[in-house]
Enzyme design. Structure first.
Site, mmCIF file in Angstrom:
data_model
loop_
_atom_site.group_PDB
_atom_site.id
_atom_site.type_symbol
_atom_site.label_atom_id
_atom_site.label_comp_id
_atom_site.label_asym_id
_atom_site.label_seq_id
_atom_site.Cartn_x
_atom_site.Cartn_y
_atom_site.Cartn_z
ATOM 1 N N LYS A 1 1.068 4.137 -2.953
ATOM 2 C CA LYS A 1 0.666 5.510 -2.655
ATOM 3 C C LYS A 1 1.847 6.471 -2.703
ATOM 4 C CE LYS A 1 -3.793 5.069 -1.964
ATOM 5 N NZ LYS A 1 -4.776 5.711 -2.869
ATOM 6 N N TYR B 1 0.839 -1.212 0.000
ATOM 7 C CA TYR B 1 0.000 0.000 0.000
ATOM 8 C C TYR B 1 0.865 1.251 0.000
ATOM 9 C CZ TYR B 1 -4.060 2.855 1.499
ATOM 10 O OH TYR B 1 -5.082 3.780 1.594
#
Length: 253
Positions: free
Chosen positions: A162, A158
């Site tokens: 991001k 993640y």
């Protein structure tokens, strides 16, 4: 002073999701017409469209794979035909997966995060920035996360996706800023959504101990930040990474 998005058209990717649905309602309540993007939940998308119609705004639903440039371009053409050119793009959709350690995380999970964070951002820019450039006005708002500043165990895929998104958005802000297009990111903390309200899981004492405001934020508070950055009130803000986390993370200078 109030947020006025009258006569603007906004696209929210992943609009049927826990945060996306509140963003869609909020932008509509500020006056925007809304393109409701969904991947598979057509029933929820239709319900959300009907809600927005109830506010007196125009809305339509659009299905697309946000990891495909061809499908995003096709969606852009469909939105333009039904609602007009898109003025505001909110990149909210992201692939879901089971978090675990780097040693145990499947390689395809890293690929899915790259595709839905980095490449979605690139494809949305390619599809929608040209019309914004032509009209000398536009807004890109990417939904990032506090996790990129935490780097906790099990967050690697993640965070990697991001952080890549962050790089794309910062460069894009410099490349298209001269056309009065702003490019910003909203970074939620662990946010209370409909799922929490239904399951009565709004409170997490262990998490809240680290938050200066001593509570979790709400989906509406995230949507409020998105609406602000989408408006003329934020006309001289670009390249920003804005945590909406109650102070749980604080970018330093």
């Amino acid at each position: 002073m109030h947020i006025d998005l009258t006569n603007r058209t906004a696209l929210i990717t992943g609009a049927t999701g826990q945060l996306g649905r509140v963003m869609a309602r909020t932008l509509a309540n500020c006056g925007a017409n809304v393109a409701v993007h969904y991947n598979s939940n057509s029933a929820r998308a239709s319900e959300l469209m009907d809600e927005i119609h109830g506010y007196g705004r125009r809305a339509a639903i659009f299905q697309a794979d946000i990891t495909s440039l061809e499908e995003i371009v096709a969606m852009k053409d469909q939105i333009k035909e039904q609602l007009g050119s898109v003025d505001i793009v909110v990149a909210n959709a992201v692939a879901q997966y089971q978090w675990t350690t780097i040693l145990e995380q499947a390689p395809e999970d890293y690929a899915s995060q790259f595709d839905t964070c980095v490449m979605q951002s690139v494809y949305l820019a390619k599809a929608f920035a040209p019309d914004m450039i032509a009209q000398k006005w536009g807004r890109f708002v990417g939904i990032n996360t506090e996790c990129v500043m935490q780097n906790f165990p099990s967050q690697s895929a993640y965070v990697a996706g991001k952080r890549g998104m962050d790089g794309v958005y910062r460069v894009l802000a410099k490349e298209i800023g001269e056309h009065q297009i702003t490019v910003n990111q909203v970074a939620p903390g662990w946010t209370i959504s409909d799922r929490d309200r239904e399951n009565h899981t709004e409170v997490s004492e262990s998490y809240q101990l680290s938050v200066p405001l001593k509570r979790r934020g709400t989906d509406q508070e995230i949507a409020n930040a998105v609406a602000f950055l989408a408006s003329d009130l934020a006309s001289f803000i670009t390249g920003a990474y804005l945590p909406v986390s109650g102070g749980n993370v604080m970018p330093a200078i």
